[in-house]
Structures are given as C-alpha cells and as structure tokens.
Design a protein around this motif. Structure first.
Motif, PDB file in Angstrom:
ATOM      1  N   HIS A   1       0.967  -1.156  -0.027  1.00 40.81           N
ATOM      2  CA  HIS A   1       0.173   0.061  -0.126  1.00 40.81           C
ATOM      3  C   HIS A   1       0.950   1.268   0.031  1.00 40.81           C
ATOM      4  O   HIS A   1       0.510   2.207  -0.481  1.00 40.81           O
ATOM      5  CB  HIS A   1      -0.860   0.012   1.204  1.00 40.81           C
ATOM      6  N   VAL A   2       2.118   1.270   0.776  1.00 38.44           N
ATOM      7  CA  VAL A   2       2.982   2.370   0.802  1.00 38.44           C
ATOM      8  C   VAL A   2       3.638   2.521  -0.543  1.00 38.44           C
ATOM      9  O   VAL A   2       3.766   3.676  -1.121  1.00 38.44           O
ATOM     10  CB  VAL A   2       3.963   2.247   1.837  1.00 38.44           C
ATOM     11  N   VAL A   3       4.103   1.403  -1.177  1.00 39.30           N
ATOM     12  CA  VAL A   3       4.765   1.605  -2.467  1.00 39.30           C
ATOM     13  C   VAL A   3       3.778   2.088  -3.655  1.00 39.30           C
ATOM     14  O   VAL A   3       3.999   2.971  -4.301  1.00 39.30           O
ATOM     15  CB  VAL A   3       5.300   0.311  -2.956  1.00 39.30           C
TER      16      VAL A   3
ATOM     17  N   LYS B   1       1.397   8.974  -6.358  1.00 42.43           N
ATOM     18  CA  LYS B   1       1.544  10.394  -5.936  1.00 42.43           C
ATOM     19  C   LYS B   1       2.760  11.065  -6.121  1.00 42.43           C
ATOM     20  O   LYS B   1       2.607  12.359  -6.393  1.00 42.43           O
ATOM     21  CB  LYS B   1       1.262  10.326  -4.202  1.00 42.43           C
ATOM     22  N   TYR B   2       3.855  10.347  -6.268  1.00 41.69           N
ATOM     23  CA  TYR B   2       5.070  11.297  -6.295  1.00 41.69           C
ATOM     24  C   TYR B   2       5.905  10.633  -7.555  1.00 41.69           C
ATOM     25  O   TYR B   2       6.754  10.471  -7.425  1.00 41.69           O
ATOM     26  CB  TYR B   2       5.901  10.992  -5.063  1.00 41.69           C
ATOM     27  N   PRO B   3       5.692  11.265  -8.786  1.00 44.75           N
ATOM     28  CA  PRO B   3       6.221  10.779  -9.711  1.00 44.75           C
ATOM     29  C   PRO B   3       7.813  11.553  -9.938  1.00 44.75           C
ATOM     30  O   PRO B   3       8.443  10.989 -10.463  1.00 44.75           O
ATOM     31  CB  PRO B   3       5.426  11.557 -11.060  1.00 44.75           C
ATOM     32  N   GLN B   4       8.047  12.333  -9.053  1.00 45.54           N
ATOM     33  CA  GLN B   4       9.318  12.922  -8.991  1.00 45.54           C
ATOM     34  C   GLN B   4      10.275  11.979  -8.060  1.00 45.54           C
ATOM     35  O   GLN B   4      11.399  12.208  -7.888  1.00 45.54           O
ATOM     36  CB  GLN B   4       9.335  14.368  -8.346  1.00 45.54           C
ATOM     37  N   TYR B   5       9.758  10.927  -7.637  1.00 44.13           N
ATOM     38  CA  TYR B   5      10.672  10.116  -6.601  1.00 44.13           C
ATOM     39  C   TYR B   5      10.641   8.793  -7.557  1.00 44.13           C
ATOM     40  O   TYR B   5      10.062   8.496  -8.102  1.00 44.13           O
ATOM     41  CB  TYR B   5       9.927   9.670  -5.316  1.00 44.13           C
ATOM     42  N   LYS B   6      11.922   8.225  -7.393  1.00 42.36           N
ATOM     43  CA  LYS B   6      12.265   6.864  -7.779  1.00 42.36           C
ATOM     44  C   LYS B   6      11.891   5.666  -6.484  1.00 42.36           C
ATOM     45  O   LYS B   6      12.464   5.994  -5.575  1.00 42.36           O
ATOM     46  CB  LYS B   6      13.487   6.657  -8.396  1.00 42.36           C
TER      47      LYS B   6
ATOM     48  N   ARG C   1       0.617  -5.531  -8.861  1.00 41.98           N
ATOM     49  CA  ARG C   1       0.575  -5.693 -10.306  1.00 41.98           C
ATOM     50  C   ARG C   1       0.187  -4.276 -11.250  1.00 41.98           C
ATOM     51  O   ARG C   1       0.705  -3.897 -12.266  1.00 41.98           O
ATOM     52  CB  ARG C   1      -0.682  -6.628 -10.809  1.00 41.98           C
ATOM     53  N   ASP C   2      -0.691  -3.452 -10.456  1.00 40.67           N
ATOM     54  CA  ASP C   2      -1.253  -2.365 -10.892  1.00 40.67           C
ATOM     55  C   ASP C   2      -0.107  -1.179 -11.365  1.00 40.67           C
ATOM     56  O   ASP C   2      -0.392  -0.223 -12.095  1.00 40.67           O
ATOM     57  CB  ASP C   2      -2.489  -1.540 -10.303  1.00 40.67           C
ATOM     58  N   ILE C   3       0.920  -1.351 -10.678  1.00 42.24           N
ATOM     59  CA  ILE C   3       2.066  -0.165 -10.697  1.00 42.24           C
ATOM     60  C   ILE C   3       3.319  -0.572 -11.104  1.00 42.24           C
ATOM     61  O   ILE C   3       4.203   0.151 -11.402  1.00 42.24           O
ATOM     62  CB  ILE C   3       2.136   0.544  -9.321  1.00 42.24           C
TER      63      ILE C   3
ATOM     64  N   ASP D   1       3.147   8.407   4.583  1.00 38.81           N
ATOM     65  CA  ASP D   1       3.322   9.414   4.026  1.00 38.81           C
ATOM     66  C   ASP D   1       3.651  10.980   4.694  1.00 38.81           C
ATOM     67  O   ASP D   1       4.760  11.546   4.640  1.00 38.81           O
ATOM     68  CB  ASP D   1       2.244   9.672   2.989  1.00 38.81           C
ATOM     69  N   LEU D   2       2.942  11.181   5.648  1.00 39.59           N
ATOM     70  CA  LEU D   2       3.105  12.607   6.263  1.00 39.59           C
ATOM     71  C   LEU D   2       4.239  12.555   7.304  1.00 39.59           C
ATOM     72  O   LEU D   2       4.826  13.429   7.225  1.00 39.59           O
ATOM     73  CB  LEU D   2       1.702  12.552   7.199  1.00 39.59           C
ATOM     74  N   ILE D   3       4.293  11.525   7.944  1.00 40.74           N
ATOM     75  CA  ILE D   3       5.693  11.549   8.848  1.00 40.74           C
ATOM     76  C   ILE D   3       7.051  11.383   8.027  1.00 40.74           C
ATOM     77  O   ILE D   3       7.941  12.081   8.432  1.00 40.74           O
ATOM     78  CB  ILE D   3       5.621   9.872  10.023  1.00 40.74           C
ATOM     79  N   PHE D   4       6.951  10.682   6.922  1.00 43.31           N
ATOM     80  CA  PHE D   4       8.038  10.612   6.040  1.00 43.31           C
ATOM     81  C   PHE D   4       8.208  12.153   5.611  1.00 43.31           C
ATOM     82  O   PHE D   4       9.507  12.612   5.573  1.00 43.31           O
ATOM     83  CB  PHE D   4       7.876   9.941   4.780  1.00 43.31           C
ATOM     84  N   HIS D   5       7.453  12.987   5.187  1.00 38.53           N
ATOM     85  CA  HIS D   5       7.606  14.046   4.727  1.00 38.53           C
ATOM     86  C   HIS D   5       7.710  15.402   5.806  1.00 38.53           C
ATOM     87  O   HIS D   5       8.370  16.194   5.552  1.00 38.53           O
ATOM     88  CB  HIS D   5       6.537  14.639   3.680  1.00 38.53           C
ATOM     89  N   GLU D   6       6.943  15.016   6.627  1.00 37.53           N
ATOM     90  CA  GLU D   6       6.951  16.260   7.872  1.00 37.53           C
ATOM     91  C   GLU D   6       7.300  15.822   9.410  1.00 37.53           C
ATOM     92  O   GLU D   6       7.254  16.677  10.238  1.00 37.53           O
ATOM     93  CB  GLU D   6       5.538  16.772   7.783  1.00 37.53           C
TER      94      GLU D   6
END
Ligand code: NAD
Ligand code: DAU
Length: 350
Positions: free
Chosen positions: A16-18, A24-29, A46-48, A233-238
């Motif tokens: 789910h995180v991947v 959401k973040y095409p700027q990240y690899k 499969r979907d991503i 996502d929030l903790i990773f960024h903020e």
C-alpha cells in the motif's frame, strides 16, 4: 530524481505504501527491496509494476554486503523500512527468523545508510516502521503513549523493540536522521490470510471453522491499512528527526465481537441467513503469552501533523470483505501449497 528505498514493499502494508508513493510522487524513484518470503507477493503490485518511477530488487536485508552495494549503486537518499517477519504465532514456533530479519536486517540497513550518507546527512531520512506491541499488554484501562516504557512479551515484539532501540541509538550516536512510528493492528486488502481478519473471511467463505484463541476476550485497536499508509506519507515528509509517532484507529474491539460483526457482514454479502456464519466460531487453545489489550493514543500525530483515521470500522470492514470476495484468485494462489502446511501445523494439530 530522489531515490527512496522501501523495504518489504511486496508485503501487506508495504504494497500500500509503494502504490501510494509511486502514484502520488512521480518525482521520486521508488525502489522496492523485498526477499519475497512466504508473505511477500509481487501480485500485490501488478497495477503499478510498469510505472517508470518504480523498480524492484529481490534481496535479503540480512545480507550486509548486498545492502551496502544497493545503497552504493542506487544513490539511495531515503529509506522507509517495513521488511520484517510480522506474525506473532510464527515467532513463537520459530523465533530465530525474527532475530535475523527484524534485528540484524535492520542494523544492516542502518549501517548501509550511515556509510552511504556519512558526508551529508541533512537531506536524508531513515524511517523505521514499528508496532504498538513493543509497549506490551494493557489491562482494562490506559493507552500507549510515545513515552510508554517498552515491555515486549513475544519473540516478535521483542525483536521489533530491539530494532527500535537500535534505530534510536544510531540517531544519538551517529546523528543518522531517523524517525519511527508505532502502529496498531492494520486490516484491509492484500493482508496475508494467517492474520485474524483475512483468515476468518477465507474460512467463512469456505464454511470452515473460525479459530478463536482462548475466550476471544483479547482486545486490538484496528486501523484501515490506507490510513496507515497516509500516516507514513505524512511522517516521512513532515515528521521530525529523532521523534516517535504513535498511530492508531481509536477503535478497540474484542476478538469475539469483531468476528461476530464480520459474520454478520459475510452472511449479508453471501446471501446466507443471518446467524449462519457465526456457527463456524470455534474456540481453540490460546496463543502462548497472549497480550490482553493494545490501545494507542495518537494525539501527537493528530496535533502535530494533522492526521486522523478516515474510515469507521464497519465501513472499512465492509470494503475489506468486498475486496477479498472479488479477489478469490489472489487468495487461492496464496492458500495452496506452503500455506496449507502452515495452517495444518497451527490449527489442525493443536
Ligand atoms: P508482511 O509480513 O505482510 O510483509 C513483510 C514483507 O517483508 C514481505 O514482503 C516479506 O517478503 C518481506 N521480508 C521479510 N523478511 C525479509 C528479509 N529478510 N529481507 C527482505 N524482505 C523481507 O508484514 P506487514 O503486516 O505488511 O508489516 C510491515 C511492517 O509493519 C512490519 O515491520 C511490521 O512489524 C509493521 N507493522 C505491522 C502491523 C500490522 O498490523 N500488520 C502493525 C504495525 C506495524
Ligand atoms: O498490533 C500490531 C500488530 O498486529 C503487528 O505488529 C503484527 O505484525 C500483526 O500481525 C498484528 O499482531 P496480532 O497478533 O495482534 O494480529 P493477529 O491477526 O495474529 O491476531 C489478532 C488477534 O486475534 C490476537 O488477539 C490473536 C487473535 N487470533 C489470531 C488468529 C490468527 C485468534 O483468535 N485466532 C487466530 O486464528
């Protein structure tokens, strides 16, 4: 492109995180590193899997040299570490896998990050995903705060507690920019059917007994997995370096009341008469050292980062049941072979 290494991305929460980060973040690899144990399943992604900002590396975090090499070759700038042995019952029958992966594997990643980032730590992040089980077991009252003393009581929770301590030690000793979160029980799509909710959905559908440990009075605090991914996502960024954030659903259920609700939902979805599925409930021998109650106080993440759970439990459970009923093939692929052997050892021979 900033490269984020997500470990355990083929597992339940990791997938789910991947998915969330890739979309959401095409700027990240996004590099998904996973050993593909029995619990890792690339069908969860499969979907991503063909997205240009997604890559997969099959590797074991217990292999220190391989971790150093992966950091060197991929210019890893951040880590979200979810890879772990995660099932309490398996930790009781085979603790050593938990020691290797959860403790040694985590230290290998910390060392790889320390070596790779030694010249410049400022824009880096090592995010370690942990569990509320490190705090031990509550009585009828009280909740776990970030400051609650650790008191792990199973080989699984002791191995997670140990990894949390090591992550904090690397922050204090080497100034590694770490952040930790401790979450309560997750549920939702793609959860391996050794855990209570998907196991019970699968058994109800197949008219098999629903095994309830002890008297079914143990209490867990349930959170929909996408709400956990949102918190990550929030903790990773903020989130702040060196800090811990507790994440929970504020949603306590005894196991038996949860299963009775699930039976009601399943009767409705399967067109069975109300009360049919609950006849499958079977009380079995209790889990050794079974923790009585977990409950998280998530005030800190709510106040500091503005996070809160988005779903009521009944709604989340309804969505979860729909997903499992619509994805029969996913379940059938998992429940053949090795899983069958595990199931027989765990339940039939008890
Ligand atoms: P999971 O068992 O579904 O997935 C674990 C993943 O890690 C699998 O893909 C597996 O292949 C991989 N893995 C295991 N050993 C590995 C190794 N040596 N090297 C590389 N990859 C390896 O687990 P989950 O339920 O998704 O939990 C993910 C993380 O979240 C764990 O750290 C767990 O402790 C934590 N957590 C889980 C919950 C929950 O309710 N499931 C709650 C709080 C915290
Ligand atoms: O609290 C967070 C933890 O939640 C995570 O850290 C773990 O990785 C995750 O597995 C989960 O641990 P639990 O032991 O709480 O989850 P599990 O689904 O195994 O069990 C939930 C409750 O249901 C627990 O009280 C044991 C009980 N149970 C479980 C199974 C598999 C049964 O009664 N019957 C069963 O067959």
């Amino acid at each position: 492109m900033k490269t984020i290494l997500i470990t355990g991305g083929a597992g339940f929460i990791g997938s789910h995180v991947v998915r969330r980060f890739v979309k959401k973040y095409p700027q990240y690899k996004i590099l998904n590193l996973d050993k593909l144990t029995y619990a890792g399943n690339l069908a969860n992604l499969r979907d991503i899997e063909n997205e240009p900002n997604y890559g997969f590396i099959k590797a074991d975090i217990v292999d220190a040299e391989r971790m150093n090499q992966i950091f060197r070759e991929n210019n890893v700038e951040s880590v979200i570490h979810l890879a772990a042995e995660s099932h309490v019952d398996r930790s009781i029958s085979n603790p050593m896998e938990f020691i290797f992966t959860n403790i040694i594997g985590t230290v290998n990643l910390l060392n790889a990050a320390r070596i790779a980032w030694q010249d410049k730590m400022e824009d880096k992040r090592f995010y370690h995903i942990s569990t509320d089980e490190v705090y031990g077991s509550l009585g009828e009252t009280g909740t776990f705060l970030e400051t609650t003393a650790y008191d792990p009581r199973s080989p699984y929770s002791a191995s997670k507690a140990s990894s949390d301590h090591l992550v904090r030690a690397y922050f204090h000793t080497y100034k590694l920019p770490v952040v930790i979160s401790n979450c309560s029980n997750n549920y939702g799509p793609f959860q391996f059917p050794e855990k209570l909710i998907p196991l019970s959905i699968n058994n109800i559908r197949n008219n098999k007994p629903i095994p309830i440990y002890g008297k079914g009075e143990n209490i867990r605090d349930w959170l929909f997995v996408e709400d956990h991914a949102n918190a990550i996502d929030l903790i990773f960024h903020e989130g702040k370096n060196g800090e811990t954030y507790n994440i929970g659903g504020n949603n306590e259920w005894t196991n038996i009341s949860l299963i009775l609700l699930l039976c009601k939902i399943m009767d409705r979805k399967l067109g069975r008469a109300d009360g049919t599925s609950e006849k499958l409930i079977t009380y079995v021998k209790d889990r050794a050292g079974h923790d009585l109650r977990y409950a998280i106080d998530s005030t800190k993440i709510q106040h500091e980062l503005g996070w809160k759970p988005s779903l009521q439990f009944e709604e989340g459970l309804d969505k979860t049941v729909d997903w499992y009923l619509e994805n029969e093939e996913w379940m059938n692929n998992i429940t053949s072979g090795d899983y069958q052997k595990y199931y027989e050892n765990q339940y039939v021979k008890r």
